[in-house]
Design a protein around this motif. Structure first.
Motif, PDB file in Angstrom:
ATOM      1  N   ALA A  20     -50.297  43.257   0.880  1.00 38.13           N
ATOM      2  CA  ALA A  20     -49.623  43.159  -0.530  1.00 38.13           C
ATOM      3  C   ALA A  20     -50.769  42.824  -1.609  1.00 38.13           C
ATOM      4  N   PHE A  21     -51.474  41.712  -0.946  1.00 35.64           N
ATOM      5  CA  PHE A  21     -52.505  41.249  -1.980  1.00 35.64           C
ATOM      6  C   PHE A  21     -53.556  42.254  -2.259  1.00 35.64           C
ATOM      7  N   CYS A  22     -54.118  42.879  -1.081  1.00 36.20           N
ATOM      8  CA  CYS A  22     -55.078  43.658  -1.400  1.00 36.20           C
ATOM      9  C   CYS A  22     -54.764  45.102  -2.104  1.00 36.20           C
ATOM     10  N   SER A  23     -53.568  45.496  -1.848  1.00 39.42           N
ATOM     11  CA  SER A  23     -52.938  46.450  -2.507  1.00 39.42           C
ATOM     12  C   SER A  23     -53.090  46.235  -4.125  1.00 39.42           C
ATOM     13  N   ASN A  24     -52.486  45.248  -4.452  1.00 39.96           N
ATOM     14  CA  ASN A  24     -52.431  44.777  -6.019  1.00 39.96           C
ATOM     15  C   ASN A  24     -53.771  44.563  -6.389  1.00 39.96           C
ATOM     16  N   TYR A  25     -54.921  44.019  -5.697  1.00 40.81           N
ATOM     17  CA  TYR A  25     -56.138  43.675  -6.256  1.00 40.81           C
ATOM     18  C   TYR A  25     -56.726  45.229  -6.278  1.00 40.81           C
ATOM     19  N   SER A  26     -56.658  45.975  -5.422  1.00 42.19           N
ATOM     20  CA  SER A  26     -57.098  47.401  -5.577  1.00 42.19           C
ATOM     21  C   SER A  26     -56.700  48.039  -6.937  1.00 42.19           C
ATOM     22  N   ASP A  27     -55.351  47.770  -7.349  1.00 40.53           N
ATOM     23  CA  ASP A  27     -54.747  48.434  -8.500  1.00 40.53           C
ATOM     24  C   ASP A  27     -55.398  47.739  -9.678  1.00 40.53           C
ATOM     25  N   LEU A  28     -55.559  46.350  -9.708  1.00 39.37           N
ATOM     26  CA  LEU A  28     -56.356  45.866 -10.823  1.00 39.37           C
ATOM     27  C   LEU A  28     -57.739  46.292 -10.905  1.00 39.37           C
ATOM     28  N   LYS A  29     -58.321  46.260  -9.984  1.00 41.78           N
ATOM     29  CA  LYS A  29     -59.759  46.876 -10.045  1.00 41.78           C
ATOM     30  C   LYS A  29     -59.841  48.206 -10.640  1.00 41.78           C
ATOM     31  N   HIS A  30     -58.902  49.013 -10.147  1.00 43.49           N
ATOM     32  CA  HIS A  30     -58.738  50.512 -10.674  1.00 43.49           C
ATOM     33  C   HIS A  30     -58.333  50.395 -12.224  1.00 43.49           C
ATOM     34  N   ASN A  31     -57.739  49.509 -12.650  1.00 43.95           N
ATOM     35  CA  ASN A  31     -57.522  49.255 -14.155  1.00 43.95           C
ATOM     36  C   ASN A  31     -58.326  48.630 -14.869  1.00 43.95           C
ATOM     37  N   GLY A  32     -59.653  48.425 -14.282  1.00 52.35           N
ATOM     38  CA  GLY A  32     -60.749  47.726 -14.899  1.00 52.35           C
ATOM     39  C   GLY A  32     -60.702  46.416 -15.267  1.00 52.35           C
ATOM     40  N   ILE A  33     -59.621  45.747 -14.256  1.00 50.68           N
ATOM     41  CA  ILE A  33     -59.550  44.004 -14.480  1.00 50.68           C
ATOM     42  C   ILE A  33     -60.415  43.633 -12.947  1.00 50.68           C
ATOM     43  N   GLN A  34     -61.147  42.619 -13.277  1.00 50.43           N
ATOM     44  CA  GLN A  34     -61.958  42.077 -12.182  1.00 50.43           C
ATOM     45  C   GLN A  34     -61.538  40.545 -11.809  1.00 50.43           C
ATOM     46  N   PRO A  35     -60.535  40.602 -11.093  1.00 52.34           N
ATOM     47  CA  PRO A  35     -60.008  39.124 -10.582  1.00 52.34           C
ATOM     48  C   PRO A  35     -60.794  38.610  -9.838  1.00 52.34           C
ATOM     49  N   ASP A  36     -60.795  37.269  -9.434  1.00 56.99           N
ATOM     50  CA  ASP A  36     -61.556  36.480  -8.339  1.00 56.99           C
ATOM     51  C   ASP A  36     -60.896  37.024  -7.129  1.00 56.99           C
ATOM     52  N   PHE A  37     -61.518  37.448  -6.185  1.00 57.16           N
ATOM     53  CA  PHE A  37     -60.707  37.681  -5.113  1.00 57.16           C
ATOM     54  C   PHE A  37     -60.475  36.675  -4.266  1.00 57.16           C
ATOM     55  N   THR A  38     -61.504  35.716  -4.049  1.00 57.33           N
ATOM     56  CA  THR A  38     -61.383  34.682  -3.139  1.00 57.33           C
ATOM     57  C   THR A  38     -60.224  33.863  -3.597  1.00 57.33           C
ATOM     58  N   LYS A  39     -60.571  33.182  -4.793  1.00 55.93           N
ATOM     59  CA  LYS A  39     -59.616  32.217  -5.411  1.00 55.93           C
ATOM     60  C   LYS A  39     -58.107  32.864  -5.526  1.00 55.93           C
ATOM     61  N   ASP A  40     -57.875  34.050  -5.822  1.00 54.85           N
ATOM     62  CA  ASP A  40     -56.507  34.754  -5.668  1.00 54.85           C
ATOM     63  C   ASP A  40     -56.042  34.731  -4.483  1.00 54.85           C
ATOM     64  N   TYR A  41     -56.849  35.241  -3.535  1.00 59.17           N
ATOM     65  CA  TYR A  41     -56.447  35.360  -2.094  1.00 59.17           C
ATOM     66  C   TYR A  41     -55.916  34.132  -1.566  1.00 59.17           C
ATOM     67  N   VAL A  42     -56.626  33.051  -1.578  1.00 58.05           N
ATOM     68  CA  VAL A  42     -56.280  31.710  -1.257  1.00 58.05           C
ATOM     69  C   VAL A  42     -54.970  31.042  -2.101  1.00 58.05           C
ATOM     70  N   GLN A  43     -54.953  31.449  -3.140  1.00 59.00           N
ATOM     71  CA  GLN A  43     -53.627  31.241  -3.935  1.00 59.00           C
ATOM     72  C   GLN A  43     -52.405  31.916  -3.113  1.00 59.00           C
ATOM     73  N   ALA A  44     -52.662  32.988  -2.888  1.00 59.47           N
ATOM     74  CA  ALA A  44     -51.472  33.883  -2.221  1.00 59.47           C
ATOM     75  C   ALA A  44     -51.151  33.228  -0.863  1.00 59.47           C
ATOM     76  N   LEU A  45     -52.161  32.881  -0.130  1.00 61.20           N
ATOM     77  CA  LEU A  45     -52.204  32.474   1.280  1.00 61.20           C
ATOM     78  C   LEU A  45     -51.457  31.037   1.225  1.00 61.20           C
ATOM     79  N   GLY A  46     -51.826  30.255   0.169  1.00 66.17           N
ATOM     80  CA  GLY A  46     -51.219  29.111  -0.006  1.00 66.17           C
ATOM     81  C   GLY A  46     -49.740  28.902  -0.189  1.00 66.17           C
ATOM     82  N   THR A  47     -49.234  29.855  -1.042  1.00 69.96           N
ATOM     83  CA  THR A  47     -47.764  29.908  -1.361  1.00 69.96           C
ATOM     84  C   THR A  47     -47.261  30.374   0.123  1.00 69.96           C
ATOM     85  N   LEU A  48     -47.672  31.180   0.813  1.00 67.15           N
ATOM     86  CA  LEU A  48     -47.274  31.624   2.130  1.00 67.15           C
ATOM     87  C   LEU A  48     -47.042  30.230   2.932  1.00 67.15           C
TER      88      LEU A  48
END
Length: 174
Positions: A20-48
């Motif tokens: 789910a995270f990688c799919s969302n990240y790919s969508d953001l990248k394709h829309n010109g948004i450059q999120p911080d992959f590691t920080k955001d991925y760690v946050q998603a894992l933390g919630t889990l």
């Protein structure tokens, strides 16, 4: 048996979270948004991890500790009881040496759940089967993992399909 079911359930949830995270990240990248992959991925894992009532780092209260991500439990006195999960991710260096460098850290840990996330690129060296075979070779070459030790390998195809390919590799190929 309870620990085995817990491990299998958590591995499945990590896979779902990563997909789910990688799919969302790919969508953001394709829309010109450059999120911080590691920080955001760690946050998603933390919630889990919170849903499993586990502590983790890095988090807002703890810095990175030995690995890119560590989940652990504390005893009733707040002391470290056990490390449940160690994760390494290598999404910036797509060369095999950079991937191997990070993965080798997981060969040294004794957590029941060891996860490696990396990106697949379009080269013969990094084909899906070739990468999975490289991971298996590294596991077999190292004496630290015991026969039957598990490694959840997640290969993210961020260039083509956006799919997260996965395998659980075992020491001894059991």
């Amino acid at each position: 048996m309870v620990l085995i079911n817990f491990r299998l359930d958590l591995e499945q949830k990590i896979l779902q979270c990563t997909q789910a995270f990688c799919s969302n990240y790919s969508d953001l990248k394709h829309n010109g948004i450059q999120p911080d992959f590691t920080k955001d991925y760690v946050q998603a894992l933390g919630t889990l991890m919170e849903s499993f009532r586990l502590e983790y780092c890095p988090s807002t209260k703890n810095a990175e500790w030995l690995y890119d991500f560590v989940a652990y439990s504390l005893d009733e006195h707040g002391e470290l009881e056990r490390v449940v999960l160690c994760l390494e991710s290598e999404v910036s260096d797509r060369k095999l040496e950079g991937i191997r460098y990070d993965f080798q850290k997981l060969l040294l840990c004794n957590a029941p759940i060891r996860v490696m996330l990396t990106v697949v690129k379009d080269s013969e060296e990094n084909t899906l089967n070739g990468l999975f075979q490289s991971f298996q070779n590294w596991i077999e070459a190292c004496e630290n993992p015991k026969p039957g030790d598990r490694f959840l390998i997640l290969l993210w195809d961020d260039c083509d399909t956006g799919e997260v390919h996965h395998r659980v590799l075992l020491k001894g190929g059991v």
